[in-house]
Every structure is written in structure tokens, then in C-alpha cells.
Design a protein around this motif. Structure first.
Motif, short mmCIF file in Angstrom:
data_model
loop_
_atom_site.label_atom_id
_atom_site.label_comp_id
_atom_site.label_asym_id
_atom_site.label_seq_id
_atom_site.Cartn_x
_atom_site.Cartn_y
_atom_site.Cartn_z
N LEU A 1 0.81 -1.23 -0.10
CA LEU A 1 0.04 -0.09 0.11
C LEU A 1 0.83 1.15 0.02
O LEU A 1 0.26 2.46 -0.33
N ASN A 2 2.24 1.20 0.47
CA ASN A 2 2.84 2.27 0.39
C ASN A 2 4.24 2.34 -0.67
O ASN A 2 5.17 2.73 -0.39
N GLY A 3 3.85 1.76 -1.92
CA GLY A 3 4.66 1.70 -2.84
C GLY A 3 5.66 0.81 -3.21
O GLY A 3 6.27 0.60 -4.37
N ASN A 4 5.54 -0.43 -2.20
CA ASN A 4 6.54 -1.67 -2.46
C ASN A 4 7.93 -1.13 -2.76
O ASN A 4 8.63 -1.93 -3.57
N ASN A 5 8.41 -0.36 -2.04
CA ASN A 5 9.71 0.23 -1.92
C ASN A 5 10.46 0.43 -0.80
O ASN A 5 9.95 1.68 -0.21
N PHE A 6 11.22 -0.25 -0.08
CA PHE A 6 11.35 0.16 1.35
C PHE A 6 12.95 -0.43 1.68
O PHE A 6 13.46 -1.15 1.03
N SER A 7 13.16 0.05 2.80
CA SER A 7 14.56 -0.24 3.41
C SER A 7 14.15 -1.10 4.82
O SER A 7 13.34 -0.87 5.26
N LEU A 8 15.48 -1.82 5.32
CA LEU A 8 15.30 -2.37 6.59
C LEU A 8 16.72 -1.78 7.34
O LEU A 8 17.55 -1.75 6.93
N ASN A 9 16.00 -1.74 8.74
CA ASN A 9 17.52 -1.36 9.61
C ASN A 9 18.31 -2.40 9.93
O ASN A 9 17.83 -3.77 9.95
N HIS A 10 19.67 -2.35 10.07
CA HIS A 10 20.56 -3.18 10.49
C HIS A 10 21.23 -3.21 11.84
O HIS A 10 21.44 -1.89 12.35
N LYS A 11 21.56 -4.06 12.36
CA LYS A 11 22.32 -3.86 13.50
C LYS A 11 23.76 -4.88 13.70
O LYS A 11 23.69 -6.00 12.91
N TYR A 12 24.69 -4.81 14.45
CA TYR A 12 25.64 -5.64 14.79
C TYR A 12 25.31 -6.23 15.86
O TYR A 12 24.50 -6.03 16.99
N ASP A 13 25.91 -7.64 16.07
CA ASP A 13 25.78 -8.31 17.45
C ASP A 13 27.21 -8.03 17.97
O ASP A 13 27.91 -7.05 17.46
N LYS A 14 27.37 -8.47 19.13
CA LYS A 14 28.85 -8.24 19.95
C LYS A 14 29.81 -8.57 19.42
O LYS A 14 31.08 -8.30 19.68
N ARG A 15 29.73 -9.84 18.35
CA ARG A 15 31.09 -10.21 17.60
C ARG A 15 31.31 -9.33 16.20
O ARG A 15 32.30 -9.75 15.64
N GLY A 16 30.48 -8.63 16.08
CA GLY A 16 30.49 -7.60 14.93
C GLY A 16 29.97 -8.17 13.83
O GLY A 16 30.11 -7.77 12.51
N ARG A 17 29.01 -9.22 13.85
CA ARG A 17 28.20 -9.64 12.68
C ARG A 17 26.88 -8.78 12.45
O ARG A 17 26.48 -8.52 13.52
N MET A 18 26.72 -8.56 11.15
CA MET A 18 25.57 -7.39 10.96
C MET A 18 24.26 -8.34 10.67
O MET A 18 24.47 -9.39 9.90
N TYR A 19 23.05 -7.94 11.23
CA TYR A 19 21.88 -8.58 11.15
C TYR A 19 20.69 -7.63 10.51
O TYR A 19 20.88 -6.32 11.07
N THR A 20 19.88 -8.09 9.98
CA THR A 20 18.46 -7.26 9.64
C THR A 20 17.78 -7.10 10.92
O THR A 20 17.59 -8.04 11.66
N ASP A 21 17.55 -5.84 11.36
CA ASP A 21 16.62 -5.66 12.38
C ASP A 21 15.20 -5.74 12.07
O ASP A 21 14.47 -4.85 12.31
N SER A 22 14.63 -6.94 11.54
CA SER A 22 13.54 -7.08 10.97
C SER A 22 13.10 -8.43 11.23
O SER A 22 13.81 -9.19 11.41
N TYR A 23 11.62 -8.59 11.63
CA TYR A 23 11.25 -10.02 11.78
C TYR A 23 10.50 -10.52 10.81
O TYR A 23 10.83 -11.77 10.31
N TYR A 24 9.38 -10.11 10.14
CA TYR A 24 8.60 -10.46 9.11
C TYR A 24 9.18 -10.29 7.60
O TYR A 24 8.62 -11.04 6.68
N LEU A 25 10.09 -9.33 7.37
CA LEU A 25 10.64 -9.22 6.18
C LEU A 25 12.19 -9.29 6.56
O LEU A 25 12.74 -8.47 7.20
N ASN A 26 12.66 -10.32 5.95
CA ASN A 26 14.29 -10.64 6.40
C ASN A 26 15.10 -11.38 5.52
O ASN A 26 14.71 -12.51 5.17
N PRO A 27 15.78 -10.86 4.77
CA PRO A 27 16.63 -11.32 3.60
C PRO A 27 17.52 -12.75 4.30
O PRO A 27 18.14 -13.37 3.41
N GLN A 28 17.84 -12.51 5.52
CA GLN A 28 18.68 -13.52 6.10
C GLN A 28 17.62 -14.41 6.85
O GLN A 28 18.30 -15.38 7.40
N GLY A 29 16.49 -14.54 6.30
CA GLY A 29 15.53 -15.43 7.07
C GLY A 29 15.61 -16.96 6.47
O GLY A 29 16.61 -17.16 5.60
#
Length: 322
Positions: free
Chosen positions: A270-298
Motif C-alpha cells: 500500500l506504500n509503494g512496495n519500495n522499502f529499506s530495513l534497519n540493520h544492527k551488529y551483534d557483539k561479535r561484529g556480525r551484521m543482522y537485519t533488524d526486522s522480523y517479518y521481512l528478512n533477507p537473512q531468514g
């Protein structure tokens, strides 16, 4: 063009923090609720100040800011009311309350949160903690009656929405691509936070990656629940009553998950189907998508439902066109 102002309004509309603020004002006007709240606060205050037989416990409780106990109690009760309006495993709900304590050490915060909720369950009827069978795991359930609208509000705000505007640049170790949120860039919030230099340029690069929902895929395929009660490490010791209860709980949780997932997909379309996702590091320096239902690492389904927003067709040369 989805503006930053529009993004800010959306984040506020789907904010669990804002919802809990509304509910706190609602419950503060209820004499029955406040009577139970004051009983809990009085008992909690005396429990924290009490000299316990365990020195380790006394040291843990000494870390709690006594002046913040009223707000801490509100955070605990609102989390339980929100996420345990249907029966849940105690451990799953207690983990959601850990950050409310403001303690530095994760293990100590977990231990204290578990003790605090268990202690409060003995002095209030706002929620119940119990076992179905002697060998089974602890359950927790809120005794507050919520309307369908209130339940829907919880489902739709449990996790952050995608970012439809230009992502906000992360400039320090507290920040995000969201317009209204400035958490730690490390998973686990303050429990895993670090002020050491982090690769913010890499974080911003990933935050600026644009995605789109594959409409044909989500229309033709449904995500299935692959959870199996036999994977429970205590399965061999569970009674048939416990197994049936776990299966029913999982069916409810997956239905709730499917509702949230489809709601998020519809929001994107409904909002253009063009979006970004927020990312975070874990304490080891690995990067993860800060998203649950939309996740390219899922899982495979999560990966298949996402395309690059700026994708295009490429014509392969004959020798590569199988």
C-alpha cells in the motif's frame, strides 16, 4: 515519494511504546487496576529493599534504581498484558521484560526479571504463573480482558515497520535508519552496547539497500509452520496433556505470526512496495537485519518473498541461456 515526515508519522502510529503509553493512561483511570498495581508496587519495593539470605541476590537488587520502580512495574505489567493475553511459556514473556530493569549484565538482568515476575504473581490477580503438569514448563497468562481492537493493536505494533522514506544516516553508536528511534546499533540494546568504533559506513550501506515484495510469490505460496513438538529437549518426559497444550499454543502463535506477516506485506504494497530495513551488529561484529517479518537473512520463504526494488531483466547470451 514517501517523505521523512510521512515515515515519522507511520513509526509513531505503529509504536508499541506509544500504545503502552495510551494503555497506561487508560489503566490509571481504573480503580480496580490501580488497587492491584499499588499492591504490586508496595510488595516490589519491600522485596528490593529486603536483606535476602543470598549475597548475590542482594548485589543484583542493589543495581535497581529505586526511584524508577513505579515505571519498571508498569513496563513489566504492560508487557505481560500485551504478550500473554493468551497462555504463553513463562520464559518467552519474561525475556521481553529484561530490558525494563536497566541492569548492565544480561545474565543478572534475566535472573532478576524471572524472580520479580514470579514474586509478583503471588500477590496479584492481574496475571497467573502456573504449571499444567509437575514435569512441565512454567506458563504465564494475563487475566486482563482485552477487546479485539486492543489485541489487533498489539499484533500490528509488536515489531517495527519497514522504512519507506530515505533512511536516516547512522552517525554514532546510538542511532538507526528510523526517524523516531535511536537505539544501540548492537543487538541486545544496552546489554550488549559498546562505545568502541564500529563500521557505521557499512551499516548505512546496508540500511540504504531497497527491497520490494515479490507479489506473485506471496500470492501463490503460503508460509507453513515447520515446528515439531518432538524437537523439544524435554519431549520424552512430557505428558500427553503437556504435548497437546504445546501444540495448541504453537497453533495460536503461528496464526498470530501469519497475521502479523501478512499485515506487514500489505503495508508495504500500500506504500509503494519500495522499502529499506534497519540493520544492527551483534557483539561479535556480525551484521543482522533488524526486522522480523521481512528478512533477507531468514528462512527460504523469507528470502523468496523479497526482491531488489531496483531489479531489472538481464538477457543472457545464448551459451548461458539454459
Amino acid at each position: 515519494m514517501f517523505t521523512t515526515s510521512m515515515q515519522k508519522d507511520m513509526e509513531l502510529s505503529y509504536s508499541m511504546k506509544a500504545l503502552h503509553k495510551e494503555w497506561r493512561e487508560l489503566f490509571e483511570a481504573s480503580e480496580g487496576f490501580m488497587e492491584q498495581y499499588n499492591v504490586c508496587l508496595d510488595y516490589l519495593t519491600r522485596w528490593v529493599a529486603h536483606e535476602h539470605s543470598s549475597e548475590l541476590k542482594n548485589a543484583r537488587l542493589a543495581q535497581l534504581d529505586k526511584e524508577l520502580l513505579p515505571d519498571m512495574l508498569w513496563a513489566l505489567l504492560l508487557s505481560i498484558i500485551s504478550f500473554a493475553h493468551e497462555e504463553q511459556l513463562f520464559i518467552n514473556i519474561a525475556f521481553k521484560c529484561v530490558n525494563a530493569l536497566g541492569m548492565d549484565e544480561r545474565e543478572e538482568a534475566i535472573h532478576t526479571a524471572f524472580e520479580m515476575i514470579g514474586m509478583l504473581s503471588r500477590v496479584t490477580n492481574l496475571f497467573s504463573v502456573y504449571k499444567i503438569t509437575k514435569q512441565g514448563s512454567l506458563r504465564i497468562k494475563s487475566n486482563m480482558q482485552l477487546s479485539k481492537g486492543m489485541v489487533d493493536d498489539i499484533l500490528e505494533r509488536e515489531y517495527s515497520t519497514p522504512i519507506f522514506s530515505k533512511p536516516k544516516e547512522v552517525k554514532q553508536n546510538f542511532g538507526s535508519a528510523y526517524q523516531t528511534k535511536c537505539p544501540s546499533i548492537f543487538n541486545g540494546s544496552f546489554l550488549n552496547h559498546s562505545d568502541y568504533n564500529a563500521a557505521l559506513d557499512a551499516l548505512n550501506l546496508f540500511n540504504n539497500t531497497r527491497y520490494a515484495i515479490d507479489e506473485d510469490f506471496v500470492e501463490n505460496y503460503n508460509e507453513v509452520d515447520d515446528w515439531d513438538v518432538t524437537n523439544n529437549k524435554n519431549y520424552a518426559y512430557l505428558s500427553q496433556v503437556e504435548i497437546l497444550n504445546l501444540q495448541q499454543m504453537q497453533q495460536y502463535n503461528f496464526a498470530r505470526y501469519r497475521y502479523n506477516s501478512l499485515f506487514t506485506v500489505k503495508l508495504c504494497l500500500l506504500n509503494g512496495n519500495n522499502f529499506s530495513l534497519n540493520h544492527k551488529y551483534d557483539k561479535r561484529g556480525r551484521m543482522y537485519t533488524d526486522s522480523y517479518y521481512l528478512n533477507p537473512q531468514g528462512n527460504d520463504y523469507k528470502k523468496c518473498m523479497l526482491n531488489a526494488a531496483d531489479s531489472c531483466d538481464i538477457e543472457l547470451p545464448p551459451e548461458l541461456n539454459f
